[in-house]
Design a protein around this motif. Structure first.
Motif, PDB file in Angstrom:
ATOM      1  N   GLU A  90       0.649  -1.432  -5.018  1.00 41.85           N
ATOM      2  CA  GLU A  90       1.593  -2.035  -5.974  1.00 41.85           C
ATOM      3  C   GLU A  90       1.677  -3.536  -5.725  1.00 41.85           C
ATOM      4  OE1 GLU A  90       5.461  -0.287  -5.748  1.00 41.85           O
ATOM      5  OE2 GLU A  90       4.851   1.562  -6.744  1.00 41.85           O
TER       6      GLU A  90
ATOM      7  N   ASN B 120       0.857  -1.197   0.000  1.00 38.53           N
ATOM      8  CA  ASN B 120       0.000   0.000   0.000  1.00 38.53           C
ATOM      9  C   ASN B 120       0.888   1.241   0.000  1.00 38.53           C
ATOM     10  OD1 ASN B 120      -2.613  -1.327   0.180  1.00 38.53           O
ATOM     11  ND2 ASN B 120      -1.933  -1.964   2.207  1.00 38.53           N
ATOM     12  N   VAL B 121       1.172   1.738  -1.191  1.00 38.15           N
ATOM     13  CA  VAL B 121       2.054   2.908  -1.340  1.00 38.15           C
ATOM     14  C   VAL B 121       1.381   4.151  -0.750  1.00 38.15           C
ATOM     15  CG1 VAL B 121       3.332   4.318  -2.994  1.00 38.15           C
ATOM     16  CG2 VAL B 121       3.023   1.886  -3.433  1.00 38.15           C
ATOM     17  N   SER B 122       0.079   4.283  -0.978  1.00 38.55           N
ATOM     18  CA  SER B 122      -0.713   5.379  -0.413  1.00 38.55           C
ATOM     19  C   SER B 122      -2.148   4.856  -0.321  1.00 38.55           C
ATOM     20  CB  SER B 122      -0.636   6.614  -1.328  1.00 38.55           C
ATOM     21  OG  SER B 122      -1.395   6.382  -2.499  1.00 38.55           O
ATOM     22  N   PRO B 123      -3.050   5.640   0.284  1.00 46.55           N
ATOM     23  CA  PRO B 123      -4.430   5.148   0.397  1.00 46.55           C
ATOM     24  C   PRO B 123      -5.046   4.746  -0.949  1.00 46.55           C
ATOM     25  CG  PRO B 123      -4.125   7.091   1.765  1.00 46.55           C
ATOM     26  CD  PRO B 123      -2.849   6.906   1.004  1.00 46.55           C
ATOM     27  N   LYS B 124      -4.593   5.372  -2.028  1.00 44.90           N
ATOM     28  CA  LYS B 124      -5.200   5.077  -3.333  1.00 44.90           C
ATOM     29  C   LYS B 124      -4.308   4.243  -4.256  1.00 44.90           C
ATOM     30  CE  LYS B 124      -8.234   9.080  -3.511  1.00 44.90           C
ATOM     31  NZ  LYS B 124      -8.561  10.344  -4.191  1.00 44.90           N
ATOM     32  N   ILE B 125      -3.042   4.064  -3.867  1.00 45.85           N
ATOM     33  CA  ILE B 125      -2.110   3.343  -4.762  1.00 45.85           C
ATOM     34  C   ILE B 125      -1.645   2.042  -4.117  1.00 45.85           C
ATOM     35  CG2 ILE B 125       0.088   3.457  -6.013  1.00 45.85           C
ATOM     36  CD1 ILE B 125      -0.224   6.524  -6.021  1.00 45.85           C
TER      37      ILE B 125
END
Length: 233
Positions: A200, A193-198
């Protein structure tokens, strides 16, 4: 130039582990150039020098170390590094950033390893000493198979095993036990979870969460992942 000559010229003492790596030929990476990957790399592959297979890490031979020290200390250099900071590079990223010993904060023989960015005024703390840095990078390598370059599972495992074999004498018993146990695992797919929306996709022998927890427990460093500016401008 020898390690002793570099120490004398720039007035510092290398960590003993770095001197051992040099004595053992672990810094002998040849001359980088257009034919390095085809001509030199195959000769190093089976007994890898310092972190040979690690992502975006190019170990420097001693001749290159001198050139890079001169560049970082040059008052005309575009980075305009504060002369109070003593960075001694031992490797580079493909983009021209430096992995350095940070002499200013040597503590009881531990010299922190930092990452000096070339295109932004920032230095990141990576580990409290070279031994912990090697362990941390090997863990990171085990957690991330290079799917971009279509490395097969067999190549991924073989590269990691050969690096572990040539590096384990430089690590602690506990670090070796952990890496050895991870090497026996099956490769798994997981998500980061790179960010809440991204999110990988990743693939490796351990997940990013386990990696973080091992680093926190086995090689604690109060400045890990902190940063500071290297230029006063």
């Amino acid at each position: 130039m020898t390690i002793q000559e570099i120490e004398k010229k720039y007035g510092f003492v290398y960590p003993s582990l770095y001197k051992q790596l040099n004595a053992d030929g672990m810094l002998d990476v040849g001359e980088y150039g257009p034919n390095w990957y085809t001509d030199v790399y195959p000769t190093l592959k089976d007994n890898p020098p310092l972190l040979l297979h690690s992502y975006d890490f190019e170990s420097l031979n001693l001749k290159s170390v001198v050139e890079e020290i001169e560049e970082l200390q040059d008052p005309e250099d575009y980075r305009n590094i504060n002369p109070e900071f003593k960075f001694i590079p031992f490797a580079k990223s493909g983009g021209g950033d430096h992995y350095c010993f940070f002499l200013n904060e040597e503590n009881n023989g531990d010299v922190p390893i930092v990452f000096v960015w070339h295109d932004m005024n920032e230095v990141n703390y990576l580990a409290k000493n070279l031994q912990d840095f090697i362990f941390k990078v090997l863990l990171i390598d085990m957690s991330k198979q290079d799917v971009y370059n279509q490395l097969t599972d067999e190549e991924f495992r073989s590269d990691i095993e050969s690096v572990f074999k040539s590096h384990k004498k430089y690590l602690t018993d506990r670090q070796n036990q952990i890496l050895s146990a991870i090497l026996k695992r099956d490769i798994v797919d997981y998500e980061i979870n790179v960010s809440p929306k991204i999110v990988e996709s990743a693939r490796g022998l351990l997940t990013d969460h386990e990696l973080e927890s091992i680093v926190h427990e086995v090689i604690p460093f109060d400045k890990m992942n902190q940063s500071f500016k290297y230029s006063i401008d």
